[in-house]
Structure formats: structure tokens, C-alpha cells
Design a protein around this motif. Sequence first.
Motif, PDB file in Angstrom:
ATOM      1  N   THR A  92       0.771  -1.226  -0.061  1.00 31.29           N
ATOM      2  CA  THR A  92       0.214   0.090  -0.108  1.00 31.29           C
ATOM      3  C   THR A  92       0.897   1.300  -0.185  1.00 31.29           C
ATOM      4  N   LEU A  93       0.778   2.073  -1.339  1.00 31.13           N
ATOM      5  CA  LEU A  93       1.624   3.221  -1.259  1.00 31.13           C
ATOM      6  C   LEU A  93       1.065   4.492  -0.614  1.00 31.13           C
ATOM      7  N   ASN A  94       1.763   5.255   0.169  1.00 30.13           N
ATOM      8  CA  ASN A  94       1.097   6.204   0.772  1.00 30.13           C
ATOM      9  C   ASN A  94       0.706   7.496  -0.210  1.00 30.13           C
ATOM     10  N   ILE A  95      -0.281   8.031  -0.403  1.00 28.27           N
ATOM     11  CA  ILE A  95      -0.813   8.794  -1.729  1.00 28.27           C
ATOM     12  C   ILE A  95      -0.057  10.363  -1.205  1.00 28.27           C
ATOM     13  N   ARG A  96       0.554  10.557  -0.113  1.00 27.29           N
ATOM     14  CA  ARG A  96       0.902  11.893   0.154  1.00 27.29           C
ATOM     15  C   ARG A  96       2.388  11.908   0.017  1.00 27.29           C
ATOM     16  N   LEU A  97       3.130  11.023  -0.593  1.00 28.02           N
ATOM     17  CA  LEU A  97       4.707  11.314  -0.704  1.00 28.02           C
ATOM     18  C   LEU A  97       4.807  12.018  -1.960  1.00 28.02           C
ATOM     19  N   LEU A 453       5.082  24.089  26.149  1.00 32.39           N
ATOM     20  CA  LEU A 453       4.873  25.156  25.074  1.00 32.39           C
ATOM     21  C   LEU A 453       3.560  25.445  24.467  1.00 32.39           C
ATOM     22  N   MET A 454       3.034  24.413  24.007  1.00 32.22           N
ATOM     23  CA  MET A 454       1.644  24.212  23.515  1.00 32.22           C
ATOM     24  C   MET A 454       0.504  24.799  24.464  1.00 32.22           C
ATOM     25  N   ALA A 455       0.630  24.879  25.586  1.00 32.66           N
ATOM     26  CA  ALA A 455      -0.177  24.983  26.826  1.00 32.66           C
ATOM     27  C   ALA A 455      -0.155  26.622  26.907  1.00 32.66           C
ATOM     28  N   HIS A 456       0.459  27.116  26.329  1.00 32.93           N
ATOM     29  CA  HIS A 456       0.629  28.958  26.273  1.00 32.93           C
ATOM     30  C   HIS A 456      -0.337  29.438  25.471  1.00 32.93           C
ATOM     31  N   PRO A 457      -1.276  30.235  26.079  1.00 32.04           N
ATOM     32  CA  PRO A 457      -2.487  30.582  25.101  1.00 32.04           C
ATOM     33  C   PRO A 457      -1.974  31.151  23.879  1.00 32.04           C
ATOM     34  N   ALA A 458      -0.844  31.656  23.721  1.00 32.89           N
ATOM     35  CA  ALA A 458      -0.587  32.474  22.557  1.00 32.89           C
ATOM     36  C   ALA A 458      -0.023  31.467  21.344  1.00 32.89           C
ATOM     37  N   VAL A 459       0.427  30.279  21.847  1.00 33.86           N
ATOM     38  CA  VAL A 459       1.015  29.188  20.927  1.00 33.86           C
ATOM     39  C   VAL A 459      -0.025  28.354  20.277  1.00 33.86           C
ATOM     40  N   ALA A 460      -0.017  28.053  19.034  1.00 29.07           N
ATOM     41  CA  ALA A 460      -0.680  27.268  18.164  1.00 29.07           C
ATOM     42  C   ALA A 460      -0.044  25.942  18.250  1.00 29.07           C
ATOM     43  N   GLU A 461       1.100  25.932  17.650  1.00 29.96           N
ATOM     44  CA  GLU A 461       1.830  24.689  17.809  1.00 29.96           C
ATOM     45  C   GLU A 461       3.468  24.914  18.088  1.00 29.96           C
ATOM     46  N   ALA A 462       3.921  23.849  18.516  1.00 28.47           N
ATOM     47  CA  ALA A 462       5.423  24.005  18.912  1.00 28.47           C
ATOM     48  C   ALA A 462       6.250  22.827  18.453  1.00 28.47           C
ATOM     49  N   ALA A 463       7.446  22.796  18.119  1.00 28.36           N
ATOM     50  CA  ALA A 463       8.237  21.781  17.977  1.00 28.36           C
ATOM     51  C   ALA A 463       9.702  22.091  18.449  1.00 28.36           C
ATOM     52  N   VAL A 464      10.372  21.063  18.967  1.00 24.91           N
ATOM     53  CA  VAL A 464      11.699  21.436  19.491  1.00 24.91           C
ATOM     54  C   VAL A 464      12.490  20.398  19.147  1.00 24.91           C
ATOM     55  N   ALA A 521       4.500  27.869   9.987  1.00 25.06           N
ATOM     56  CA  ALA A 521       4.023  26.444  10.078  1.00 25.06           C
ATOM     57  C   ALA A 521       5.026  25.616  10.441  1.00 25.06           C
ATOM     58  N   ILE A 522       4.745  24.372  11.067  1.00 23.62           N
ATOM     59  CA  ILE A 522       5.661  23.445  11.261  1.00 23.62           C
ATOM     60  C   ILE A 522       5.564  22.411   9.987  1.00 23.62           C
ATOM     61  N   PRO A 523       6.664  22.041   9.550  1.00 24.10           N
ATOM     62  CA  PRO A 523       6.736  21.026   8.521  1.00 24.10           C
ATOM     63  C   PRO A 523       6.110  19.718   8.842  1.00 24.10           C
ATOM     64  N   ARG A 524       5.570  19.053   7.816  1.00 25.66           N
ATOM     65  CA  ARG A 524       4.781  17.637   8.598  1.00 25.66           C
ATOM     66  C   ARG A 524       5.315  16.453   7.512  1.00 25.66           C
ATOM     67  N   THR A 525       5.248  15.395   8.083  1.00 23.96           N
ATOM     68  CA  THR A 525       5.773  13.998   7.355  1.00 23.96           C
ATOM     69  C   THR A 525       4.332  13.766   6.407  1.00 23.96           C
ATOM     70  N   SER A 526       4.436  12.895   5.450  1.00 18.00           N
ATOM     71  CA  SER A 526       3.083  12.342   4.952  1.00 18.00           C
ATOM     72  C   SER A 526       2.026  11.766   5.772  1.00 18.00           C
ATOM     73  N   VAL A 527       2.444  11.528   7.195  1.00 21.32           N
ATOM     74  CA  VAL A 527       1.159  11.158   7.875  1.00 21.32           C
ATOM     75  C   VAL A 527       0.817  12.182   9.014  1.00 21.32           C
ATOM     76  N   GLY A 528       1.271  13.178   8.731  1.00 24.81           N
ATOM     77  CA  GLY A 528       0.951  14.269   9.517  1.00 24.81           C
ATOM     78  C   GLY A 528       1.351  14.852  10.923  1.00 24.81           C
ATOM     79  N   LYS A 529       2.571  13.994  10.996  1.00 28.28           N
ATOM     80  CA  LYS A 529       3.657  14.189  12.321  1.00 28.28           C
ATOM     81  C   LYS A 529       4.517  15.180  11.966  1.00 28.28           C
ATOM     82  N   PHE A 530       5.027  15.860  12.921  1.00 30.86           N
ATOM     83  CA  PHE A 530       5.970  17.109  12.814  1.00 30.86           C
ATOM     84  C   PHE A 530       7.278  16.511  12.158  1.00 30.86           C
ATOM     85  N   ASP A 531       7.660  17.203  11.062  1.00 30.35           N
ATOM     86  CA  ASP A 531       8.810  16.375  10.512  1.00 30.35           C
ATOM     87  C   ASP A 531      10.292  17.244  10.900  1.00 30.35           C
ATOM     88  N   LYS A 532      10.735  16.726  12.046  1.00 32.05           N
ATOM     89  CA  LYS A 532      11.786  17.287  12.615  1.00 32.05           C
ATOM     90  C   LYS A 532      13.051  17.217  11.880  1.00 32.05           C
TER      91      LYS A 532
END
Length: 540
Positions: A92-97, A453-464, A521-532
Motif C-alpha cells: 500500500t503506497l502512501n498517496i501523500r508522498l 509550550l503548546m499550553a501557552h495561550p498564544a501558541v498554536a503549535e510548537a516543535a523542539v 507553520a511546522i513542516p509535517r511528514t506524509s502522515v501528519g506528524k511534525f517533520d523534525k
Amino acid sequence: MHGLMMNYPLTLTSILRRARDLFADGEIATREPGGVHRYTYGEFYDRVLRLMGALKAAGVKPGDRIASFAWNRYQHLELYFAVPCLGAVLHTLNIRLSTDQLTYLVNHAEDRMIFVDESLAEQLVPLQEHCKGVERFVVMREGGSDSFGLRGETEYEDFLASGTPVTELPELDENTACAICYTSGTTGNPKGALYSHRGLYLHTMAIGMADVMGLSQLDSALVFVPMFHVNAWGLPFAGVMFGSKLVFPGRNPQAADVVDLIRGEEVTFAAGVPTIWMMVDQHLQQHGGDLKPLQRIACGGSAVPAALMRAYDERYGVPIVQLWGMTELSPLGTVSRIKRRMRNASPEEQYAARLKAGIPVPGIEMRIEGPNGEILPRDGVSVGELVVRGPWVISSYYKMEGSNKSFTPDGWFRTGDVAALDPDGYMRIADRVKDLIKSGGEWISSVDMENTLMAHPAVAEAAVVARPDPKWDERPVAFLVPRPGREAELTPQAVQDFLAASGHFAKWQIPYAEDIHLIDAIPRTSVGKFDKKVLRRRWE
């Protein structure tokens, strides 16, 4: 001394026969552009046998890899059974690649044919010149009639009609490979997890257990998890084994489609990643309505936020059951349910348990290892690498020499997740091994910092992520996506003060001012996870 038991191979063919014999009038519904396509398990069975005949006539032999590039639809389900029941392997090939990633996978798996949805066929056109091993493309139509100029292009229904249905299902060895899924590859190239009939059969039985997903023939199951993500968590096989009504959302479904299907198809069970359930909740908040007759949601892929679990309990009376798994585990590893003695515990204590990754599914064993391979206590505090074993855990990666470092000397699989096990057996993920930040010989958890960090009211998303540091080895770098109009609240000093005030971090663990970045925006992998990997490249 041996027990004298019948030799009964655990194969997908027996699941298929069972559907024919017991659930011929059961229903499979797919959302299509012109309405809902419906047919019965009896009709499904006949088409699978015809598809097996067509594949055979096209020269497909046992062990050949046949790929699919498709949404969750009834024709994709036919491939899920026809390919493996012939002794071949469904890829099964991932259609988002990207084209490059797909080219790598098709060539690595040596796919001979690709079955592709009409709405996705354009994506495969640039691929064919680099994938000489693919002999033909079969297009699954949804009403259009254009040709895409693909090699050996055939329409699915024409291909089906070209075959004589097989008269009997072959006897297969239960250890025969039946499917291959590639990891989403957050580091390096994706790796192939090859599944056996036996592994998937036992995995399918586990899905039906009351403490796992409890799937039964009384259920109408909405399979929202993509069929190109670890076989939709095994739900297509389980629906057929247990005779559940299967509901497929079809091409590019949105929150409104999910709500319509739940109501229209009397869905009692649904599965998907947290993002879709956030979208469904937002949709219902804007447009009103409820989720009757939905009874339960299986949710995994990333951690379920506490606010989401509470919202579904309070607004819709639908419990979200958290699962943890991996491609290498087919994917079921743990399910988070409260234990019997916690029935009368406070809601807070029950949430604390439900928000953990859960306890191992029957068949899966887990332990935590320290840096030198020592087994750590199950005290809920000791953190180390999670290692697992079980009948549906892979024993090696496909065509990968030197993948033995993924396994312990006694054959357990190293997950790469950093976790703790508590005395009740609940597993809590602390981080990925590669995402831990080693600073001055001490560990900093990127996951803990992101959650804070994501619990901060002004933060939508955070990656470390970690960056190399000449003095401390590594230092944390925080990337923050501000909520609209609230950038001014996220000065480096304000962020540092917020982390310090949380009480989770010592002063030395907090990022330096120059290591705190605001991004769109934080870059994401094909399955929607943060692409660190993308974020880390800034320091390579």
C-alpha cells in the motif's frame, strides 16, 4: 510431549471464506462522488475471486509485489484480499508522498503492477519512467473516462472482467508474506515492514477483543484511518472477519463527510488520528448537531490531547480510546482502558490513566531498557528505550542488511521510543530516542517541552529539536507557531519565563533566547506528524 492439535493455517483465505459462509448479506458502503456505493460481502467475495483470476492471468505469481495507490474504497478492499490470498504481497503506497519518495519505494519493493484511483492517477505519471519494473497500471474509476497515458493502462472493471474467477482458494503456508508497509521515515529512507498471514490473522483476532477495539458483527465501522497507513490499523481485515458493516469515506473526506457518514450509515465505531476528531468537533461546534449513533472512537498516530478526550466525553458522550502502535507492530501495541479497580476513581484519576499510551494488547510484551541494555523497573519513573515482542511484530526489515541493530540480542524489537512502564502496566511515551536532547550529559525531553509550550495561550503549535553545541554537546531549539495576532506575547524572554514558571524544566534546560523562533507553520511528514528532519537541517 506434544499436544495433538489440528494443523490449521492462520491465513487471510480463512477470513475470506468465513465472510462468504456467515455474512454474505453483510454490507460494505463507500462514499463516492455520485452517492454511496453499496454491496454485500457475498458480492465482494465473488469479485475477489474474479480479481484473483485476473491477477493470475496477468502473470502474477506467489511472492510478487502488487501496489495500491488509493483512498479507502471498496475496490481497495478487494485488493486487500485478492493479492494476499493468491500468495502475492500487497504494497500500500502512501498517496501523500513526493514523486522521489514513491519512486524509491516502488523500486525498493520491486512492484510489478500498481492499482491507482482515478483521482490520484496524475501523480503517478512522472513516476513511470523511473520505475521500469512496473508492467502495468490499473485505474480504478469513479465515473471519469480520461486516459492518463500510463504504461499498460487498464480500467479496473475491464481488468476484473478479463479474468476467470478462481474456483478454489489456494492452501497457503501461514508464514507466507502477505503485505508490506513502509515506515514514514522521520530519519533516512523509509524501511519496509513485511507482514505474514499468521501475524495479520492474530492481529485481526486481537482487534475483536473486548479490551482492544471490541469490533463485532453488530458494529457499523467507519474506517477513517487511511488504508495506506499500516493497513488502516488492520480494520479492513477485522471487519471482514467479524462481519461488521464496513463504511469507507472514499476520496479526500472532510469533517462534514465524517459527520454525514456517522449519521447516514448508523456508524457505531470509528477510527482515526486526533486531527480528524479535532476537525469534526470544530465542525459540530460551528454547525450544531451530535454524533449519534456513534459509541466509541479508536484514536492513535499521535498522542490524544486531554482537551479533545474531555470534549468528546462531555459534548457527545463518545469515549475516545487511545491506542499506541507502530508500522513494525502491524500496528497494535497498547490500548488505554481503565482498570477494574479504577471504576470508582475520580474523573481526574481516570483521565490520567486514559491519557497514557495504555497497557499491552494480549499477545504483546514490553520492557524498558537502559543505555547498557539493563532492564529497568516498572515504577512509572524509570525512563528508557521501549522494546517489544509478539506474534505480529516484525523480525527484520525487508531487504535491509544490518537492520539487526533494531533488535536486541534475544530477538526483541527496539521501538526507538523512550518510555516508562508503571506498576499497573500502563506505558507512557516520553520521547523518541533520536528526539531526546543530550545537553551536558543530561537528557531533555523534546516532547515534554513541546507539550508545555503548546499550553501557552498564544501558541498554536510548537516543535523542539536539538542543535549541535561545542560546549554542551546539544542545545534545545524551539519553533513556535503563534496564534493569529498574538506574536507580541512570544518574545524570547516571555517564552523562557513561561517554561521556567511551569516547574518542568531546570534553568539549564531552557532554550537560549537566540534559539527561540517564531515560524508560520511546522513542516509535517506524509502522515501528519511534525517533520523534525526539516527543522534540524538548519544546522547541518
